[in-house]
Design an enzyme around this catalytic site. Structure first.
Site, mmCIF file in Angstrom:
data_model
loop_
_atom_site.group_PDB
_atom_site.id
_atom_site.type_symbol
_atom_site.label_atom_id
_atom_site.label_comp_id
_atom_site.label_asym_id
_atom_site.label_seq_id
_atom_site.Cartn_x
_atom_site.Cartn_y
_atom_site.Cartn_z
ATOM 1 N N ASP A 1 -9.787 -2.898 -7.121
ATOM 2 C CA ASP A 1 -8.930 -1.961 -6.406
ATOM 3 C C ASP A 1 -9.279 -0.543 -6.843
ATOM 4 O O ASP A 1 -9.078 -0.174 -8.004
ATOM 5 C CB ASP A 1 -7.456 -2.250 -6.683
ATOM 6 C CG ASP A 1 -6.518 -1.568 -5.702
ATOM 7 O OD1 ASP A 1 -6.882 -0.484 -5.195
ATOM 8 O OD2 ASP A 1 -5.434 -2.114 -5.434
ATOM 9 N N HIS B 1 -8.245 -4.336 -2.618
ATOM 10 C CA HIS B 1 -7.075 -3.604 -2.125
ATOM 11 C C HIS B 1 -6.790 -3.975 -0.665
ATOM 12 O O HIS B 1 -7.697 -4.014 0.159
ATOM 13 C CB HIS B 1 -7.325 -2.099 -2.231
ATOM 14 C CG HIS B 1 -6.150 -1.264 -1.858
ATOM 15 N ND1 HIS B 1 -5.177 -0.880 -2.750
ATOM 16 C CD2 HIS B 1 -5.777 -0.746 -0.659
ATOM 17 C CE1 HIS B 1 -4.265 -0.146 -2.137
ATOM 18 N NE2 HIS B 1 -4.607 -0.050 -0.860
ATOM 19 N N CYS C 1 0.824 -1.202 0.000
ATOM 20 C CA CYS C 1 0.000 0.000 0.000
ATOM 21 C C CYS C 1 0.869 1.266 0.000
ATOM 22 O O CYS C 1 1.546 1.539 -0.975
ATOM 23 C CB CYS C 1 -0.963 -0.022 1.186
ATOM 24 S SG CYS C 1 -2.053 -1.454 1.225
#
Length: 261
Positions: free
Chosen positions: A197, A229, A151
């Site tokens: 995502d 995600h 991330c």
């Protein structure tokens, strides 16, 4: 084109386990360090965590897993004690969430992502990463330096690869990525993407891959079906599809790193 951070970057489930690493200062930065069984620091992996930082057990357990695969793993606290509040995450299914955690979770929800990001701009984070790299080299003298980022950390993996700081980099569902982060990369890169995502959207993924191709970089992207995600670090692993995707993404990175050692 997205690439920014959204609610999916600060949601998920806390995992369970017993970390085996240690907290130690490297230079001026507090780090979580996990060593391989032989204690070698020859092959070093810089683990750049998500918004929840080095104290999230999910990140610590992943760092330990990389260490079990022969990588001296260093995860820096580039938030300087100010990660996104862990109370934003759901506890593991076997945990009962205490009232105080529910209250903290409600408070965490009032902390908007832009406010938190404003405290951790690239101009502040990247110098910390560079300082840790310099300190790791001075203290441990690794022969190979690699990086993995989840991330928030994915952006800086791309930058370190672009700047020739690392011999190879891997990232799962990166956020905050711009094409300038990727342009000029020459070292190998491995990307684990989620089918769904809202951050590393298909358009951005395609553009990143085009830039990597034009740069002549060796790279791979594997898109994991049925996950969203954050799957590689914060998904609910009591759900079989999430667990399998998380494990496969980890195996993807281990396999990717081996020829680079």
């Amino acid at each position: 084109m997205s690439g920014q951070m959204g609610d999916c970057c600060v949601s998920g489930v806390r995992h369970e386990g017993t970390p085996t690493g240690e907290i130690k200062f490297i230079g001026d930065t507090r780090c979580y360090i996990s060593r391989p069984a032989d204690g070698s620091t020859r092959n070093c992996l810089l683990f750049l965590p998500d918004a929840f930082g080095i104290d999230l057990i999910n990140n610590q357990l992943l760092a330990d897993d990389f260490a079990r695969n022969g990588l001296f793993t260093v995860m820096p606290d580039y938030f300087e004690g100010d990660p996104f509040p862990v109370e934003a995450l759901e506890p593991a299914k076997s945990e009962e969430r205490p009232l105080i955690d529910r209250v903290k979770g409600a408070i965490a929800e009032t902390l908007t992502i832009p406010i938190w990001l404003g405290r951790h701009p690239e101009s502040k984070v990247r110098p910390i990463v560079d300082q840790v790299v310099a300190s790791v080299k001075a203290e441990f003298n690794p022969s190979k330096l690699l990086a993995v980022g989840y991330c928030f950390g994915g952006k800086y993996v791309f930058q370190l690869a672009r700047d020739g700081v690392i011999a190879g980099g891997a990232t799962a569902h990166p956020s905050l990525v711009t094409l300038d982060d990727v342009k000029g990369i020459q070292v190998p890169v491995s990307i684990a993407a989620a089918e769904t995502d809202a951050i590393y959207v298909p358009e951005l993924k395609e553009q990143v891959e085009t830039v990597l191709k034009n740069s002549g970089a060796k790279f791979e992207t594997i898109t994991y079906q049925g996950v969203t995600h954050g799957f590689a670090v914060r998904s609910d692993i009591t759900v079989e599809a999430n667990r399998v995707a998380k494990e496969n993404a980890f195996a993807q990175f281990v396999k990717f790193f081996q020829p680079l050692l």
